[in-house]
Design an enzyme around this catalytic site. Structure first.
Site, PDB file in Angstrom:
ATOM      1  N   GLY A 211       0.759  -1.247   0.000  1.00  0.00           N
ATOM      2  CA  GLY A 211       0.000   0.000   0.000  1.00  0.00           C
ATOM      3  C   GLY A 211       0.784   1.288   0.000  1.00  0.00           C
ATOM      4  O   GLY A 211       0.209   2.356  -0.232  1.00  0.00           O
ATOM      5  N   PRO A 251       4.425  -5.242  -0.594  1.00  0.00           N
ATOM      6  CA  PRO A 251       4.233  -4.085  -1.457  1.00  0.00           C
ATOM      7  C   PRO A 251       4.337  -4.464  -2.927  1.00  0.00           C
ATOM      8  O   PRO A 251       5.071  -5.394  -3.281  1.00  0.00           O
ATOM      9  CB  PRO A 251       5.396  -3.157  -1.058  1.00  0.00           C
ATOM     10  CG  PRO A 251       6.445  -4.073  -0.526  1.00  0.00           C
ATOM     11  CD  PRO A 251       5.712  -5.215   0.127  1.00  0.00           C
ATOM     12  N   GLY A 252       3.602  -3.765  -3.761  1.00  0.00           N
ATOM     13  CA  GLY A 252       3.723  -3.942  -5.209  1.00  0.00           C
ATOM     14  C   GLY A 252       4.222  -2.647  -5.804  1.00  0.00           C
ATOM     15  O   GLY A 252       5.383  -2.504  -6.177  1.00  0.00           O
ATOM     16  N   ARG A 253       3.338  -1.654  -5.808  1.00  0.00           N
ATOM     17  CA  ARG A 253       3.617  -0.372  -6.460  1.00  0.00           C
ATOM     18  C   ARG A 253       4.928   0.267  -5.988  1.00  0.00           C
ATOM     19  O   ARG A 253       5.722   0.737  -6.795  1.00  0.00           O
ATOM     20  CB  ARG A 253       2.446   0.566  -6.134  1.00  0.00           C
ATOM     21  CG  ARG A 253       2.469   1.873  -6.888  1.00  0.00           C
ATOM     22  CD  ARG A 253       1.357   2.806  -6.373  1.00  0.00           C
ATOM     23  NE  ARG A 253       0.145   2.156  -6.031  1.00  0.00           N
ATOM     24  CZ  ARG A 253      -0.957   2.141  -6.788  1.00  0.00           C
ATOM     25  NH1 ARG A 253      -0.968   2.766  -7.947  1.00  0.00           N
ATOM     26  NH2 ARG A 253      -2.038   1.515  -6.374  1.00  0.00           N
ATOM     27  N   ARG A 293      -5.153   3.468 -16.050  1.00  0.00           N
ATOM     28  CA  ARG A 293      -5.265   4.115 -14.741  1.00  0.00           C
ATOM     29  C   ARG A 293      -5.874   5.523 -14.804  1.00  0.00           C
ATOM     30  O   ARG A 293      -6.694   5.857 -13.954  1.00  0.00           O
ATOM     31  CB  ARG A 293      -3.908   4.136 -14.022  1.00  0.00           C
ATOM     32  CG  ARG A 293      -3.321   2.727 -13.811  1.00  0.00           C
ATOM     33  CD  ARG A 293      -2.160   2.696 -12.825  1.00  0.00           C
ATOM     34  NE  ARG A 293      -2.609   2.966 -11.474  1.00  0.00           N
ATOM     35  CZ  ARG A 293      -2.522   4.111 -10.877  1.00  0.00           C
ATOM     36  NH1 ARG A 293      -1.950   5.133 -11.487  1.00  0.00           N
ATOM     37  NH2 ARG A 293      -2.993   4.273  -9.667  1.00  0.00           N
ATOM     38  N   TYR A 297      -9.079   5.656 -12.497  1.00  0.00           N
ATOM     39  CA  TYR A 297      -8.915   6.321 -11.192  1.00  0.00           C
ATOM     40  C   TYR A 297      -8.658   7.823 -11.312  1.00  0.00           C
ATOM     41  O   TYR A 297      -8.399   8.475 -10.303  1.00  0.00           O
ATOM     42  CB  TYR A 297      -7.728   5.718 -10.417  1.00  0.00           C
ATOM     43  CG  TYR A 297      -7.612   4.216 -10.479  1.00  0.00           C
ATOM     44  CD1 TYR A 297      -8.589   3.385  -9.924  1.00  0.00           C
ATOM     45  CD2 TYR A 297      -6.516   3.609 -11.087  1.00  0.00           C
ATOM     46  CE1 TYR A 297      -8.475   2.013  -9.992  1.00  0.00           C
ATOM     47  CE2 TYR A 297      -6.392   2.236 -11.150  1.00  0.00           C
ATOM     48  CZ  TYR A 297      -7.382   1.432 -10.596  1.00  0.00           C
ATOM     49  OH  TYR A 297      -7.254   0.073 -10.665  1.00  0.00           O
ATOM     50  N   CYS A 323     -11.044   4.304 -29.409  1.00  0.00           N
ATOM     51  CA  CYS A 323     -12.342   4.895 -29.724  1.00  0.00           C
ATOM     52  C   CYS A 323     -13.106   5.160 -28.432  1.00  0.00           C
ATOM     53  O   CYS A 323     -14.105   4.492 -28.131  1.00  0.00           O
ATOM     54  CB  CYS A 323     -13.112   3.991 -30.659  1.00  0.00           C
ATOM     55  SG  CYS A 323     -12.279   3.879 -32.223  1.00  0.00           S
ATOM     56  N   GLU A 324     -12.608   6.072 -27.674  1.00  0.00           N
ATOM     57  CA  GLU A 324     -13.134   6.497 -26.372  1.00  0.00           C
ATOM     58  C   GLU A 324     -12.685   7.939 -26.255  1.00  0.00           C
ATOM     59  O   GLU A 324     -11.780   8.366 -26.966  1.00  0.00           O
ATOM     60  CB  GLU A 324     -12.429   5.756 -25.225  1.00  0.00           C
ATOM     61  CG  GLU A 324     -12.520   4.278 -25.239  1.00  0.00           C
ATOM     62  CD  GLU A 324     -13.682   3.773 -24.411  1.00  0.00           C
ATOM     63  OE1 GLU A 324     -14.170   4.525 -23.534  1.00  0.00           O
ATOM     64  OE2 GLU A 324     -14.096   2.634 -24.655  1.00  0.00           O
ATOM     65  N   TYR A 352       1.070  -1.555 -12.336  1.00  0.00           N
ATOM     66  CA  TYR A 352      -0.336  -1.522 -12.770  1.00  0.00           C
ATOM     67  C   TYR A 352      -0.501  -0.892 -14.156  1.00  0.00           C
ATOM     68  O   TYR A 352      -1.475  -0.203 -14.424  1.00  0.00           O
ATOM     69  CB  TYR A 352      -1.213  -0.817 -11.728  1.00  0.00           C
ATOM     70  CG  TYR A 352      -1.130  -1.468 -10.366  1.00  0.00           C
ATOM     71  CD1 TYR A 352      -1.598  -2.759 -10.164  1.00  0.00           C
ATOM     72  CD2 TYR A 352      -0.547  -0.812  -9.284  1.00  0.00           C
ATOM     73  CE1 TYR A 352      -1.492  -3.378  -8.925  1.00  0.00           C
ATOM     74  CE2 TYR A 352      -0.444  -1.429  -8.030  1.00  0.00           C
ATOM     75  CZ  TYR A 352      -0.913  -2.711  -7.871  1.00  0.00           C
ATOM     76  OH  TYR A 352      -0.808  -3.330  -6.653  1.00  0.00           O
TER      77      TYR A 352
HETATM   78  N1  LLP Z   1      -1.597  -7.218  -1.124  1.00  0.00           N
HETATM   79  C1  LLP Z   1      -2.888  -7.302  -1.460  1.00  0.00           C
HETATM   80  C2  LLP Z   1      -3.729  -8.311  -0.823  1.00  0.00           C
HETATM   81  C3  LLP Z   1      -3.420  -6.430  -2.409  1.00  0.00           C
HETATM   82  O1  LLP Z   1      -4.710  -6.531  -2.721  1.00  0.00           O
HETATM   83  C4  LLP Z   1      -2.582  -5.480  -3.027  1.00  0.00           C
HETATM   84  C5  LLP Z   1      -3.107  -4.570  -4.047  1.00  0.00           C
HETATM   85  C6  LLP Z   1      -1.223  -5.431  -2.661  1.00  0.00           C
HETATM   86  C7  LLP Z   1      -0.776  -6.319  -1.686  1.00  0.00           C
HETATM   87  C8  LLP Z   1      -0.244  -4.483  -3.259  1.00  0.00           C
HETATM   88  O2  LLP Z   1      -0.599  -3.162  -3.029  1.00  0.00           O
HETATM   89  P1  LLP Z   1       0.395  -1.973  -3.452  1.00  0.00           P
HETATM   90  O3  LLP Z   1       1.635  -2.060  -2.587  1.00  0.00           O
HETATM   91  O4  LLP Z   1       0.736  -2.167  -4.879  1.00  0.00           O
HETATM   92  O5  LLP Z   1      -0.365  -0.750  -3.204  1.00  0.00           O
HETATM   93  N2  LLP Z   1      -4.983  -1.343  -9.992  1.00  0.00           N
HETATM   94  C9  LLP Z   1      -4.870  -0.403  -8.901  1.00  0.00           C
HETATM   95  C10 LLP Z   1      -4.254  -1.001  -7.675  1.00  0.00           C
HETATM   96  C11 LLP Z   1      -5.022  -2.168  -7.126  1.00  0.00           C
HETATM   97  C12 LLP Z   1      -4.347  -2.732  -5.913  1.00  0.00           C
HETATM   98  C13 LLP Z   1      -4.963  -3.992  -5.510  1.00  0.00           C
HETATM   99  N3  LLP Z   1      -4.318  -4.645  -4.442  1.00  0.00           N
HETATM  100  C14 LLP Z   1      -4.062   0.799  -9.381  1.00  0.00           C
HETATM  101  O6  LLP Z   1      -3.645   0.813 -10.532  1.00  0.00           O
HETATM  102  O7  LLP Z   1      -3.866   1.745  -8.633  1.00  0.00           O
END
Ligand code: LLP
Length: 395
Positions: A211, A251-253, A293, A297, A323-324, A352
């Site tokens: 997050g 973390p992902g992002r 995105r 969002y 086409c949007e 993402y």
């Molecule tokens: N763990 C779980 C259970 C999650 O659902 C997520 C993200 C993460 C970890 C990783 O979160 P991060 O560190 O990346 O914030 N498509 C959206 C984001 C959806 C996130 C869903 N879950 C976007 O482009 O902002």
């Protein structure tokens, strides 16, 4: 994708976590970017992998990840997905609902080494876009703490002799203020402490999700990774009263977003009348299908012309070719002499973007290029071909 940046970012997070917790487990949330080349780097850097589907688990396996260092999420996993995970020796499965507990119990064989974790909805409402907020009570994810579902889930698993090791939460994404993760961590730790008092269940594992936000534009000021880790781990330690167990983060992002840059070629530049003046559209050779995105969002980005600098800037709206309405970036400053053939670079597109890309309007998805540590350039995903786009269809 910039390999050196990605590796440095992962190691910064890993070291910050290590300083703050005796048994840290850092995972990479592969939904942010599941390109095999990226997963390979994350694995090499010692990350466990959070996978949210059989497809993401298969990607992890193809990238050479150790299945025992992967864990499977999903609010509606299918029986075959769970079976695939178990038979391929996944490390953990994160349970999301009562039916899933029954399903796993019916599939369970004593030779399986997979551990189970209960996903909790701690009842935290973070400050972020509503579509990426998941920790509140009104969520499709996990077992609510507040209505007693979390406790009942634990009792059910214990009654079925399933190998439950602990609890999980993920409160939301692109969080620039850490208070929601601190609150989520404290609430699941407090819950775990109560479960020990009430049921004699001693937690060996907590995971506080991901997050942490990133800098899409100068208006986003993300927390320092070390400070963030200190706050979150302190919240968990204080609520739990001990730190002799494994703490996970996924973390992902924040690991991958800033390593990515998208390059578009400028096509037509066109001015149209509006009620207050004119708007100049810059159409690029991409859009909604490679970066949904902005449309989903309303996400802003930093956009620059690559190569040549110009002192004089005007206001432009960058649109895609779909086409949007497909306005990617509205009313942004770009050089006045912007012209067809110029390259625009959009920063912070490592998360993402490729993982959410589609073939809308039958456009091939763009390639992904890795600028490797040694300075050479490697294609880690080539552009879709039309043949593969049509391969699964018949007329
Ligand atoms: N763990 C779980 C259970 C999650 O659902 C997520 C993200 C993460 C970890 C990783 O979160 P991060 O560190 O990346 O914030 N498509 C959206 C984001 C959806 C996130 C869903 N879950 C976007 O482009 O902002």
């Amino acid at each position: 994708m910039d390999e050196a940046h990605l590796r440095a970012r992962i190691s910064e997070y890993r070291e910050a976590f290590k300083i703050n917790w005796p048994h840290p487990e850092l995972s990479f949330a592969t939904k942010a970017n599941s390109t095999l080349g990226v997963l390979r780097i994350a694995s090499e850097e010692g990350c466990h992998l959070d996978v949210a589907s059989e497809g993401e688990f298969r990607a992890a396996l193809l990238a050479g990840a150790d299945p025992s260092l992967c864990h499977l999420h999903g609010n509606n996993k299918s029986r075959s997905e769970i079976e695939f995970a178990l038979t391929n020796k996944i490390g953990k499965i994160v349970l999301d609902h009562f039916g899933e507990i029954d399903m796993i119990s019916s599939l369970w064989k004593k030779e399986y080494a997979t551990k189970l974790v209960i996903r909790l909805a701690p009842g935290v409402d973070p400050v972020t876009h509503a579509k990426i907020s998941t920790g509140q009570s009104d969520t499709k994810f996990g077992f609510n703490i507040t209505d007693g579902s979390g406790e009942r889930a634990l009792q059910k698993c214990l009654g079925l002799n399933l190998p439950i090791i602990g609890f999980h939460c993920h409160v939301g994404s692109q969080l620039l203020d850490p208070s929601a993760q601190e609150a989520g961590g404290a609430l699941i730790a407090e819950f775990a402490r109560q479960m020990e008092q009430l049921h004699g269940y001693r937690t060996q594992y907590l995971n506080v999700g991901g997050g942490l936000g990133v800098r899409y534009t100068d208006a986003d000021v993300p927390m320092d990774i070390l400070d963030y880790n200190r706050l979150v781990t302190t919240a968990v330690r204080n609520a739990m009263g001990r730190d002799d167990f494994t703490l996970g983060q996924e973390p992902g992002r924040s690991l991958v977003a800033e390593s990515g840059v998208t390059l578009y070629t400028v096509g037509v530049v066109k001015s149209v009348p509006t009620s207050t003046g004119t708007r100049t559209y810059v159409a690029v050779d991409g859009g909604l299908a490679d970066n949904p995105r902005p449309a989903l969002y309303g996400s802003p980005y930093t956009v620059e012309r690559a190569g040549s600098v110009s002192a004089n800037h005007g206001q432009f709206t960058v649109s895609g070719r779909h086409c949007e309405t497909d306005r990617l970036f509205e009313n942004i400053a770009l050089p006045n002499d912007l012209a067809e053939g110029d390259i625009l670079q959009v920063l912070c597109t490592g998360a993402y973007n490729s993982s959410m890309a589609s073939n809308y309007n039958r456009y091939p998805r763009p390639p992904v290029v890795l600028l490797s540590n040694g300075g050479d350039v490697r294609l880690i995903a080539r552009r879709d071909s039309y043949d593969e786009m049509f391969a699964r269809e018949t007329a």
